[in-house]
Design a protein around this motif. Structure first.
Motif, PDB file in Angstrom:
ATOM      1  N   LEU A  80      40.844  34.124  35.145  1.00 11.92           N
ATOM      2  CA  LEU A  80      40.119  34.316  36.420  1.00 11.92           C
ATOM      3  C   LEU A  80      38.873  34.736  36.329  1.00 11.92           C
ATOM      4  O   LEU A  80      38.224  35.520  35.411  1.00 11.92           O
ATOM      5  N   PRO A  81      37.897  34.046  37.328  1.00 12.14           N
ATOM      6  CA  PRO A  81      36.348  34.440  36.951  1.00 12.14           C
ATOM      7  C   PRO A  81      36.089  36.005  37.539  1.00 12.14           C
ATOM      8  O   PRO A  81      36.747  36.327  38.356  1.00 12.14           O
ATOM      9  N   ALA A  86      37.293  40.797  41.218  1.00 15.91           N
ATOM     10  CA  ALA A  86      36.687  41.588  41.975  1.00 15.91           C
ATOM     11  C   ALA A  86      37.153  41.514  43.467  1.00 15.91           C
ATOM     12  O   ALA A  86      37.238  42.286  44.128  1.00 15.91           O
ATOM     13  N   LYS A  87      37.247  40.186  44.028  1.00 17.81           N
ATOM     14  CA  LYS A  87      37.615  40.010  45.235  1.00 17.81           C
ATOM     15  C   LYS A  87      39.064  40.157  45.512  1.00 17.81           C
ATOM     16  O   LYS A  87      39.146  40.934  46.628  1.00 17.81           O
ATOM     17  N   VAL A  88      39.687  39.920  44.528  1.00 17.47           N
ATOM     18  CA  VAL A  88      41.360  40.109  44.885  1.00 17.47           C
ATOM     19  C   VAL A  88      41.628  41.723  44.810  1.00 17.47           C
ATOM     20  O   VAL A  88      42.302  42.047  45.481  1.00 17.47           O
ATOM     21  N   THR A  89      40.836  42.401  43.764  1.00 15.46           N
ATOM     22  CA  THR A  89      41.007  44.067  43.603  1.00 15.46           C
ATOM     23  C   THR A  89      40.415  44.559  44.733  1.00 15.46           C
ATOM     24  O   THR A  89      41.260  45.323  45.364  1.00 15.46           O
ATOM     25  N   GLY A  90      39.426  44.003  45.509  1.00 14.91           N
ATOM     26  CA  GLY A  90      38.727  44.527  46.639  1.00 14.91           C
ATOM     27  C   GLY A  90      39.686  44.356  47.607  1.00 14.91           C
ATOM     28  O   GLY A  90      40.031  45.301  48.658  1.00 14.91           O
ATOM     29  N   LYS A  91      40.410  43.356  47.930  1.00 15.15           N
ATOM     30  CA  LYS A  91      41.371  42.852  49.049  1.00 15.15           C
ATOM     31  C   LYS A  91      42.493  44.014  49.290  1.00 15.15           C
ATOM     32  O   LYS A  91      42.870  44.330  50.111  1.00 15.15           O
ATOM     33  N   ILE A  92      43.162  44.380  47.819  1.00 10.99           N
ATOM     34  CA  ILE A  92      44.345  45.057  47.671  1.00 10.99           C
ATOM     35  C   ILE A  92      43.946  46.650  47.713  1.00 10.99           C
ATOM     36  O   ILE A  92      44.580  47.467  48.352  1.00 10.99           O
TER      37      ILE A  92
END
Length: 191
Positions: A80-81, A86-92
Motif C-alpha cells: 500500500l502507498p 495513513a488514510k486508513v489508519t486515520g479512519k480507524i
C-alpha cells in the motif's frame, strides 16, 4: 441546540481530528440510542465501544481490505502507498470515539425487518447527540464491518448477530455540505 436544528446540522463526516471525545458524550449518545422506538420491545441492538487497543488490532484487517481494493497492491497490505496507509489508519484510529452497533438477528422475516429499522433509529439518535455536542459522526458499513476478524475482535457471534455498522464520532477535520433536493420532490399529499 434544539432537536430540529440538530437534525438539520447533522452531516456525515469523513475526516476527524485525533482529539479525544468526552466519555460522557458517548454515554449520552448510547443512552439516547437505547431510547429508539422498538417494535415488540425486542431491544435488538448491542453497542460495543471500541477502545484504542482494539482499534489498533482492527488496523491490519482494514489495511488488508484496502489492499484488496487497490489494483497496484496485488492484495498485499505491505504494498500500500504510504498515503493510503495513513488514510486508513486515520479512519480507524483518529475519531475520538468508535462504537460498533450489533444487531441480534431474528429468524422471523418481519421481526428482522422491524429490528433493523429500530437499530437504524438507535443509530440516528446516537448521531444526533453527537451533533448536539458539537461533534461530527459517520455510520460506516464498509467491508470491515463484515470481516470475520472484526467480529472475532469485537466478540460478535456471527451465528446470532451481525454488525450493522461502526459509528465514528469525533471532532471533524472538515464538515461537508450537502445539496438536498426539496422535500416536496419526495412528498405526496392525498386528499
Amino acid at each position: 441546540m434544539d432537536l430540529v436544528h440538530a437534525i438539520h446540522q447533522r452531516r456525515t463526516v469523513h475526516a476527524f481530528t485525533d482529539a479525544p471525545v468526552d466519555p460522557d458524550i458517548v454515554a449520552r449518545a448510547l443512552a439516547a440510542a437505547h431510547m429508539a422506538p422498538c417494535h415488540k420491545l425486542t431491544w435488538p441492538w448491542r453497542f460495543v465501544v471500541v477502545g484504542p487497543q482494539t482499534r489498533r488490532a482492527l488496523l491490519p484487517t482494514a489495511l488488508e481490505l484496502a489492499a484488496r481494493k487497490n489494483a497496484r497492491c496485488d492484495g498485499d497490505p505491505t504494498n500500500l502507498p504510504p498515503k493510503l496507509v495513513a488514510k486508513v489508519t486515520g479512519k480507524i484510529c483518529d475519531p475520538g470515539a468508535l462504537v460498533a452497533v450489533v444487531l441480534r438477528m431474528s429468524d422471523d422475516p418481519f421481526t428482522a425487518r422491524e429490528d433493523y429499522a429500530a437499530t437504524a433509529c438507535a443509530i440516528q439518535n446516537m448521531m444526533l447527540v453527537a451533533t448536539d455536542a458539537g461533534l461530527g459522526s459517520k455510520w460506516g458499513t464498509g467491508g470491515i464491518t463484515r470481516a470475520a476478524e472484526t467480529a472475532r475482535l469485537l466478540g460478535v457471534d456471527t451465528e446470532t448477530e451481525e454488525i450493522v455498522g461502526f459509528i465514528f464520532m469525533g471532532h471533524p477535520a472538515r464538515t461537508p455540505t450537502v445539496d438536498r433536493p426539496p422535500v416536496a420532490d419526495h412528498t405526496r399529499h392525498l386528499p
